[in-house]
Design a protein around this motif. Structure first.
Motif, PDB file in Angstrom:
ATOM      1  N   LEU A   1      47.247  49.870  47.357  1.00 25.47           N
ATOM      2  CA  LEU A   1      45.946  49.666  48.062  1.00 25.47           C
ATOM      3  C   LEU A   1      45.109  48.310  47.508  1.00 25.47           C
ATOM      4  O   LEU A   1      44.713  47.634  48.377  1.00 25.47           O
ATOM      5  N   MET A   2      45.443  48.281  46.218  1.00 28.36           N
ATOM      6  CA  MET A   2      44.747  47.098  45.816  1.00 28.36           C
ATOM      7  C   MET A   2      45.573  45.749  46.303  1.00 28.36           C
ATOM      8  O   MET A   2      45.150  44.637  46.267  1.00 28.36           O
ATOM      9  N   ARG A   3      46.867  45.761  46.093  1.00 30.90           N
ATOM     10  CA  ARG A   3      47.607  44.656  46.834  1.00 30.90           C
ATOM     11  C   ARG A   3      47.142  44.470  48.240  1.00 30.90           C
ATOM     12  O   ARG A   3      46.997  43.178  48.674  1.00 30.90           O
ATOM     13  N   GLU A   4      47.105  45.455  48.856  1.00 30.38           N
ATOM     14  CA  GLU A   4      46.739  45.457  50.559  1.00 30.38           C
ATOM     15  C   GLU A   4      45.225  44.706  50.582  1.00 30.38           C
ATOM     16  O   GLU A   4      44.787  43.949  51.138  1.00 30.38           O
ATOM     17  N   LYS A   5      44.299  45.004  49.553  1.00 35.56           N
ATOM     18  CA  LYS A   5      43.112  44.497  49.463  1.00 35.56           C
ATOM     19  C   LYS A   5      43.041  42.911  49.054  1.00 35.56           C
ATOM     20  O   LYS A   5      42.323  42.136  49.658  1.00 35.56           O
ATOM     21  N   GLY A   6      43.664  42.840  48.045  1.00 38.96           N
ATOM     22  CA  GLY A   6      43.880  41.343  47.570  1.00 38.96           C
ATOM     23  C   GLY A   6      44.476  40.409  48.616  1.00 38.96           C
ATOM     24  O   GLY A   6      44.134  39.249  48.476  1.00 38.96           O
ATOM     25  N   GLN A   7      45.446  41.013  49.308  1.00 36.26           N
ATOM     26  CA  GLN A   7      46.043  40.126  50.479  1.00 36.26           C
ATOM     27  C   GLN A   7      45.031  39.970  51.673  1.00 36.26           C
ATOM     28  O   GLN A   7      44.866  38.671  51.844  1.00 36.26           O
ATOM     29  N   ALA A   8      44.339  40.953  51.852  1.00 36.83           N
ATOM     30  CA  ALA A   8      43.374  40.738  52.873  1.00 36.83           C
ATOM     31  C   ALA A   8      42.114  39.753  52.544  1.00 36.83           C
ATOM     32  O   ALA A   8      41.992  38.806  53.273  1.00 36.83           O
ATOM     33  N   LEU A   9      41.801  39.796  51.280  1.00 36.86           N
ATOM     34  CA  LEU A   9      40.831  38.690  50.631  1.00 36.86           C
ATOM     35  C   LEU A   9      41.468  37.486  50.608  1.00 36.86           C
ATOM     36  O   LEU A   9      40.846  36.392  50.958  1.00 36.86           O
ATOM     37  N   ALA A  10      42.606  37.253  50.308  1.00 33.18           N
ATOM     38  CA  ALA A  10      43.366  36.065  50.229  1.00 33.18           C
ATOM     39  C   ALA A  10      43.524  35.258  51.585  1.00 33.18           C
ATOM     40  O   ALA A  10      43.152  33.980  51.740  1.00 33.18           O
ATOM     41  N   GLU A  11      43.924  36.252  52.457  1.00 36.52           N
ATOM     42  CA  GLU A  11      44.050  35.552  53.777  1.00 36.52           C
ATOM     43  C   GLU A  11      42.698  35.091  54.312  1.00 36.52           C
ATOM     44  O   GLU A  11      42.645  34.246  55.211  1.00 36.52           O
ATOM     45  N   ALA A  12      41.555  35.599  53.955  1.00 34.42           N
ATOM     46  CA  ALA A  12      40.403  35.176  54.272  1.00 34.42           C
ATOM     47  C   ALA A  12      39.825  34.117  53.464  1.00 34.42           C
ATOM     48  O   ALA A  12      38.637  33.575  53.755  1.00 34.42           O
TER      49      ALA A  12
ATOM     50  N   ASP B   1      44.939  33.112  46.942  1.00 32.62           N
ATOM     51  CA  ASP B   1      45.923  33.825  45.682  1.00 32.62           C
ATOM     52  C   ASP B   1      45.355  35.419  45.577  1.00 32.62           C
ATOM     53  O   ASP B   1      44.422  35.226  45.440  1.00 32.62           O
ATOM     54  N   VAL B   2      46.265  36.313  45.687  1.00 32.70           N
ATOM     55  CA  VAL B   2      46.054  37.731  45.528  1.00 32.70           C
ATOM     56  C   VAL B   2      45.131  38.099  44.506  1.00 32.70           C
ATOM     57  O   VAL B   2      44.168  38.824  44.464  1.00 32.70           O
ATOM     58  N   TYR B   3      45.841  37.817  43.207  1.00 32.99           N
ATOM     59  CA  TYR B   3      45.115  38.129  42.000  1.00 32.99           C
ATOM     60  C   TYR B   3      43.797  37.576  42.027  1.00 32.99           C
ATOM     61  O   TYR B   3      42.937  38.140  41.480  1.00 32.99           O
ATOM     62  N   ASP B   4      43.537  36.160  42.111  1.00 33.74           N
ATOM     63  CA  ASP B   4      42.387  35.353  41.923  1.00 33.74           C
ATOM     64  C   ASP B   4      41.440  36.035  42.926  1.00 33.74           C
ATOM     65  O   ASP B   4      40.027  35.961  42.821  1.00 33.74           O
ATOM     66  N   ALA B   5      41.812  36.457  44.181  1.00 30.06           N
ATOM     67  CA  ALA B   5      40.851  37.240  45.151  1.00 30.06           C
ATOM     68  C   ALA B   5      40.174  38.327  44.705  1.00 30.06           C
ATOM     69  O   ALA B   5      39.146  38.647  44.893  1.00 30.06           O
ATOM     70  N   LEU B   6      41.118  39.173  43.834  1.00 32.08           N
ATOM     71  CA  LEU B   6      40.520  40.519  43.108  1.00 32.08           C
ATOM     72  C   LEU B   6      39.806  40.036  42.029  1.00 32.08           C
ATOM     73  O   LEU B   6      38.676  40.529  41.611  1.00 32.08           O
ATOM     74  N   LEU B   7      40.083  38.934  41.087  1.00 31.71           N
ATOM     75  CA  LEU B   7      39.556  38.673  39.787  1.00 31.71           C
ATOM     76  C   LEU B   7      37.903  37.992  40.353  1.00 31.71           C
ATOM     77  O   LEU B   7      36.959  38.213  39.688  1.00 31.71           O
ATOM     78  N   ASP B   8      37.874  37.593  41.615  1.00 29.47           N
ATOM     79  CA  ASP B   8      36.458  36.841  41.975  1.00 29.47           C
ATOM     80  C   ASP B   8      35.393  38.042  42.020  1.00 29.47           C
ATOM     81  O   ASP B   8      34.465  37.702  42.374  1.00 29.47           O
ATOM     82  N   ASP B   9      35.812  39.364  42.312  1.00 31.75           N
ATOM     83  CA  ASP B   9      35.087  40.418  42.253  1.00 31.75           C
ATOM     84  C   ASP B   9      34.175  40.548  41.157  1.00 31.75           C
ATOM     85  O   ASP B   9      32.946  40.882  41.270  1.00 31.75           O
TER      86      ASP B   9
END
Length: 494
Positions: free
Chosen positions: A132-143, A149-157
C-alpha cells in the motif's frame, strides 16, 4: 464571505476531524480493549474516508484559485492547504481508506508479534502495508512530488523539501565522526557502571510527572498514560504524552517522558490564533524531533540537571547504589552497544537511524523484500554495532513505525538531532547561566526560550527557516558533532 474565509472555515472543520482521528489513535495505544482492534480498523478507515473526501473536495481547488491572503500567515496557510490538497488529490480515496484500515490492524498485530518474538505472525499484514505504501508513493511521485522518486515522495510528508540524496549526503558526513567517537569511547578505560536494582512502577511514574512539570508541561491541557511504544498525541489545548515502565531500568520511563514532553510542549506553545489552521501544528517531524531531543539530551542529560535528578532519585527510591551526582551523570550517559533505538545513548543513536534509513529505502525500491528484511536487519546490525540480535523484539520488531506505514519518518530523528545541536549552541549563547537553572531542577528558562524562538510559530515558516531564524545561522551537522565530541571526550577522558 470571501473565498479565503470560505476556505479557512472549511479547513477548520477538517482540522477538527483530524484531531478526532488522532484521539482514536491515542485510545488504541493506551486504553482500547484488545478485542476491539478489528472494529477500530473499520472506524479509522471510515473517518479517514471522510477526511480524504474533504481534503480532495473540488471546492478546495476552486477556493485556492481565487483566495487572496492579506498577511504572511494567510499566505502561508494557503501554501500549506494547496500542498495538502494536491498531495491528497494524487492519492485515490480507496487507497487512503485502505491504508488507514490495514495500518490500524497491523499496529495491533505488530504489538502481538513483538510480545511473542514472532516475526512470521507479523509478515502477512506487513506485506500489505508495504504494498500500500509503495502504491501511495508511486501515486505521489507520478503527480510530481519528491521529484518523481517514490521514497522522496513519502519523505516529503514528514520533512517537506528534504530528499534522500541530501539526507544521505549529510549522513555520509556524520558517520565517520560518529564511528570514530564510538570506537574511542568503547576503547576507553573506566566505563561507568549501569544503575542496577528494582525501581517500583509507582515511584517511576511519580518522578516522571515531576520531570514533566520541571520542563514546563501544562497538566491542565495534557495527561500521562502508558503505551508499548511511548508517543505524544494532539495539539492546541489537548496534547497528551505516554511513557513505559521497566522496573529494572528507570531511565527508560524518565527519559521517554522528557522526550515526549518536548513534543507536547511544542504543540501547546503554538500561537492560539493558529488553532484549527494548517499553521496550528509543528512544521515538520525534524523540527518536532529537535524539541524532544534537546529536552531529553542537551538539557535532561546535562551534568547540571542530572545532579538535581540524582537527589530526586534518592528521595524517591532511597539508596540505589550510586553515591555521587557525578557517578550518576556518568551512568545516565553511559555508552554501550545496545539493541533498542529508543534506549540508545547519544553516540549510537544516529547509527540506529542510518541503518533504518538505508533498509527502508531498499524496501520501498523493491530491492529488499519484506520476507528478507529480518535477515538484512540482523546482518547490518552486527556490522554496525558489533552485536548479534538475540531476538526479534530487540531487532526488526522493536519499532512501531513501519507497521503503521511511516516510511520516510526515520531520517527525521537524526535531522532533529542536528537541529537540536544548532539550537543548543544558540541557546547557550543567549542564556549563559542556564546550568544554574538546570541544577535547581528548573528547565523552564530553556524551554521558554525554545517556545519563543521555535514553538510558537507552528507551521508559519519552512523547517530550515525556523531553525535559521532561531539560531542566526543555517542549520548544519557541525554543532551536534562538536557537542558530542566535547561531552563524551570529557566523560571518557579522550
Amino acid at each position: 464571505m470571501t473565498a479565503f474565509a470560505d476556505l479557512m472555515a472549511f479547513q477548520r472543520e477538517t482540522e477538527a476531524l483530524a484531531q478526532i482521528a488522532g484521539r482514536l489513535g491515542w485510545d488504541q495505544e493506551t486504553m482500547m480493549p484488545e478485542g476491539a482492534a478489528e472494529q477500530r480498523g473499520e472506524e479509522m478507515a471510515a473517518i479517514e474516508g471522510v477526511l480524504h473526501s474533504r481534503r480532495t473536495d473540488p471546492r478546495v481547488g476552486d477556493w485556492l484559485a481565487s483566495a487572496k491572503a492579506t498577511d504572511a500567515a494567510g499566505a502561508r496557510a494557503l501554501d500549506l492547504i494547496g500542498r495538502s490538497y494536491h498531495r491528497n488529490v494524487a492519492v485515490p480515496g480507496r487507497l487512503a481508506a485502505e491504508i488507514a484500515r490495514v495500518t490500524s490492524v497491523a499496529q495491533g498485530i505488530w504489538a502481538e508479534a513483538r510480545a511473542k518474538d514472532d516475526v512470521a505472525h507479523f509478515l502477512p499484514v506487513f506485506e500489505k502495508v508495504v504494498a500500500l505504501m509503495r502504491e501511495k508513493g508511486q501515486a505521489l511521485a507520478e503527480a510530481g512530488f519528491g521529484g518523481g522518486d517514490v521514497y522522496d515522495a513519502l519523505l516529503d510528508d514528514y520533512e517537506p523539501g528534504a530528499t534522500a540524496a541530501t539526507i544521505g549526503a549529510m549522513f555520509g558526513r556524520m558517520r565517520p565522526r560518529l564511528v570514530a567517537l564510538r570506537e574511542k569511547v568503547l576503547g576507553a578505560a573506566g566505563h561507568p557502571a549501569p544503575v542496577k536494582g528494582t525501581f517500583a512502577k509507582e515511584g517511576q511514574l511519580a518522578l516522571a510527572r515531576e520531570l514533566a512539570t520541571a520542563f514546563g508541561y501544562d497538566w491542565n491541557r495534557g495527561r500521562l498514560d502508558l503505551a508499548v511504544h511511548p508517543f505524544s498525541s494532539g495539539s492546541g489545548n489537548d496534547a497528551r504524552i505516554t511513557t513505559r515502565v521497566v522496573e529494572a531500568d528507570p531511565f527508560n520511563c524518565l527519559y521517554s517522558t522528557i522526550h515526549e514532553v518536548g513534543h507536547a510542549c511544542y504543540e501547546l506553545a503554538i500561537d492560539p490564533d493558529h488553532l484549527f489552521t494548517p499553521l496550528g501544528a509543528g512544521v515538520s517531524m525534524g523540527v518536532h524531533e529537535s524539541q524532544s531531543r534537546i529536552y531529553e539530551n542537551q538539557l535532561g542529560r546535562s551534568r547540571a540537571f542530572t545532579g538535581w535528578l540524582h537527589g530526586r532519585m534518592r528521595d524517591t527510591f532511597g539508596d540505589f547504589g550510586v553515591a555521587t551526582a557525578e557517578e550518576f551523570y556518568r551512568s545516565v550517559n553511559r555508552v554501550q552497544s545496545g539493541y533498542i533505538r529508543t534506549e540508545a545513548d547519544e553516540v549510537h543513536y544516529n547509527l540506529h537511524i542510518m541503518m533504518r534509513f538505508d533498509l527502508e529505502r531498499q524496501v520501498m525500491a523493491g530491492v529488499l523484500e519484506v520476507a528478507d528484511l529480518e535477515a538484512a536487519w540482523n546482518a547490518r546490525f552486527a556490522e554496525d554495532f558489533g552485536v548479534k540480535v538475540d531476538r526479534p523484539a530487540n531487532g526488526v520488531l522493536q519499532d512501531v513505525h513501519w507497521s503503521v506505514g511511516l516510511f520516510g519518518y526515520f531520517p527525521t530523528y537524526t535531522l532533529g538531532n542536528v537541529y537540536a545541536g544548532c539550537l543548543m549552541k544558540a541557546l547557550r549563547a543567549d542564556l549563559p547561566d542556564i546550568d544554574a537553572d538546570l541544577a535547581r531542577g528548573d528547565a523552564r528558562p530553556a524551554t521558554d526560550w525554545l517556545a519563543a524562538k521555535v514553538q510558537r510559530f507552528g507551521g508559519l515558516y519552512r523547517p530550515a527557516e525556523v531553525i535559521e531564524r532561531a539560531c542566526g545561522f543555517a542549520p548544519s551537522e557541525a554543532p551536534l558533532l562538536d557537542y558530542l565530541d566535547a561531552k563524551f571526550g570529557d566523560l571518557y577522558g579522550l
